[in-house]
Design a protein around this motif. Structure first.
Motif, short mmCIF file in Angstrom:
data_model
loop_
_atom_site.label_atom_id
_atom_site.label_comp_id
_atom_site.label_asym_id
_atom_site.label_seq_id
_atom_site.Cartn_x
_atom_site.Cartn_y
_atom_site.Cartn_z
N ASP A 175 59.59 -20.72 80.40
CA ASP A 175 59.23 -19.98 79.19
C ASP A 175 57.72 -20.00 78.96
O ASP A 175 57.22 -19.26 78.10
N ARG A 176 56.99 -20.81 79.73
CA ARG A 176 55.53 -20.82 79.66
C ARG A 176 54.88 -19.96 80.73
O ARG A 176 53.66 -19.90 80.82
N CYS A 177 55.72 -19.31 81.55
CA CYS A 177 55.20 -18.40 82.57
C CYS A 177 54.77 -17.10 81.90
O CYS A 177 55.56 -16.48 81.18
N GLN A 178 53.53 -16.69 82.11
CA GLN A 178 52.95 -15.56 81.40
C GLN A 178 52.96 -14.26 82.21
O GLN A 178 52.46 -13.24 81.72
N ALA A 193 67.39 -22.17 72.38
CA ALA A 193 67.08 -21.84 73.77
C ALA A 193 65.75 -21.12 73.87
O ALA A 193 65.40 -20.30 73.03
N ALA A 194 64.97 -21.45 74.91
CA ALA A 194 63.67 -20.81 75.14
C ALA A 194 63.88 -19.52 75.92
O ALA A 194 64.65 -19.48 76.88
N THR A 195 63.18 -18.46 75.52
CA THR A 195 63.35 -17.15 76.14
C THR A 195 62.53 -17.05 77.42
O THR A 195 61.36 -17.41 77.44
N ARG A 234 69.11 -25.05 77.73
CA ARG A 234 68.15 -24.61 76.70
C ARG A 234 66.87 -24.05 77.33
O ARG A 234 66.21 -23.20 76.74
N ARG A 235 66.53 -24.53 78.51
CA ARG A 235 65.31 -24.08 79.18
C ARG A 235 65.55 -23.97 80.69
O ARG A 235 66.44 -24.61 81.24
N ILE A 254 61.17 -34.22 83.51
CA ILE A 254 61.00 -33.66 82.17
C ILE A 254 61.46 -34.62 81.08
O ILE A 254 61.13 -34.42 79.90
N THR A 255 62.21 -35.68 81.43
CA THR A 255 62.70 -36.59 80.41
C THR A 255 61.99 -37.94 80.39
O THR A 255 62.05 -38.66 79.40
#
Length: 332
Positions: free
Chosen positions: A201-204, A134-136, A181-182, A231-232
């Motif tokens: 998870d790519r948000c900074q 899983a992405a944090t 997972r995301r 996304i798929t």
């Protein structure tokens, strides 16, 4: 008296749902007059709930933080999410309650007294989850977006797209979707004037809340399905369509929703649709499933399957057939 109490509970639940409500909007949701809303707001204030009011056309009512934590009104799904979320710290990932968890956390942070916020932050930082797939994502990112979606407010945040340098995004948020997972956000990108799907998870940075926006027509009725397609399938070179000899129920735990979409094709077969930049990767994954399948598209995948079959036959000491050998010799 019972009707008045039920109305007050309904009003309190609405105030906890969004950051700000106009008197007219509350009256419309509760099917009462604005005068009744004003009286009920006064009653809640007398019970100790800190409700502020801002004047003017753009003004409204806000439920703020007070000296004590008032009772939270959670719906059934949210109450379950809180209970299971606490247990999940010890027992591992819990599926199916992601969005309800965000709604509950947003309500909690909105009314949490200031003296408890440092303790809340310290407790959250003290809890760690050992490595997994899983992405944090920072919970504050999700709660900020959840509130912005409910209030129809523009948000800005720093974002790193795949292979690109970080940049500032200004968007109208419409839907948060968890795949297990995301987390993904479906939004209208104001700079690019198009719909975009963002991996959270790519948000900074924590999204900054901006002005309100008027909702535009959605690109699909089912925004969760729209995010899954985006996304798929859409970002990839090959749009792969397969027919697997297994029912959907047997495949859902083996093929994650951010890898492909699954659609029942009769009682014992499933249509799989997914996007890949390489045809070798899906072939390897499908071989690992040990399930019979038929390649419907693209045609190049059938050629790649023949070439791979010939390679595996030679590795096993079996002479490939003339058809397989020809396919293997023609590989790029």
């Amino acid at each position: 008296m019972l009707e008045t109490s039920a109305r007050l509970l309904h009003l309190l639940s609405l105030l906890q749902m969004r950051r700000e409500w106009t008197g007219a909007a509350l009256a419309d949701r509760m099917t009462v007059t604005e005068r009744t809303v004003r009286r009920d707001i006064s009653k809640l204030r007398s019970l100790g709930y800190p409700i502020s009011a801002s004047p003017g056309i753009a003004g409204g009512y806000q439920l703020g933080s007070g000296a004590q934590l008032p009772p939270l009104l959670l719906d059934d799904d949210e109450a379950l999410a809180v209970a299971l979320g606490l247990a999940a710290v010890a027992t591992g990932p819990v599926s199916g309650i992601g969005e309800a968890s965000v709604r509950a956390l947003a309500k909690l942070e909105q009314v949490l007294p200031g003296r408890l916020r440092p303790k809340f932050s310290a407790l959250r930082q003290a809890v760690s989850v050992l490595g997994g797939s899983a992405a944090t994502v920072d919970p504050q990112t999700l709660t900020a977006l959840s509130g912005a979606i409910a209030e129809q407010r523009v948000v800005s945040f720093r974002y790193t797209a795949a292979g690109n340098a970080p940049g500032r995004r200004l968007v109208e948020p419409y839907k948060l979707v968890s795949t297990g997972r995301r987390w993904y956000l479906a939004a209208w990108d104001l700079d690019r004037q198009d719909w975009r799907t963002f991996r959270m998870d790519r948000c900074q940075s924590i999204p900054a809340i901006r002005e309100r926006f008027f909702p535009r027509p959605l690109p699909a009725k089912d925004m969760a399905a729209y995010v899954q397609d985006s996304i798929t399938r859409f970002p990839y070179r090959y749009d792969v369509v397969l027919r697997l000899a297994a029912p959907v129920a047997d495949l859902q735990d083996r093929i994650p929703p951010d890898a492909a979409t699954l659609e029942a094709d009769g009682p014992g077969h499933t249509i799989l649709r997914g996007g890949w930049d390489s045809l070798d990767l899906p072939l390897m994954r499908l071989a690992g499933l040990n399930i019979e399948f038929e390649i419907l598209a693209p045609a190049e995948m059938r050629d790649r399957a023949r070439a791979t079959a010939a390679l595996l036959q030679r590795a096993a000491g079996v002479q490939p057939s003339a058809e397989y050998g020809k396919a293997a010799d023609s590989r790029d």
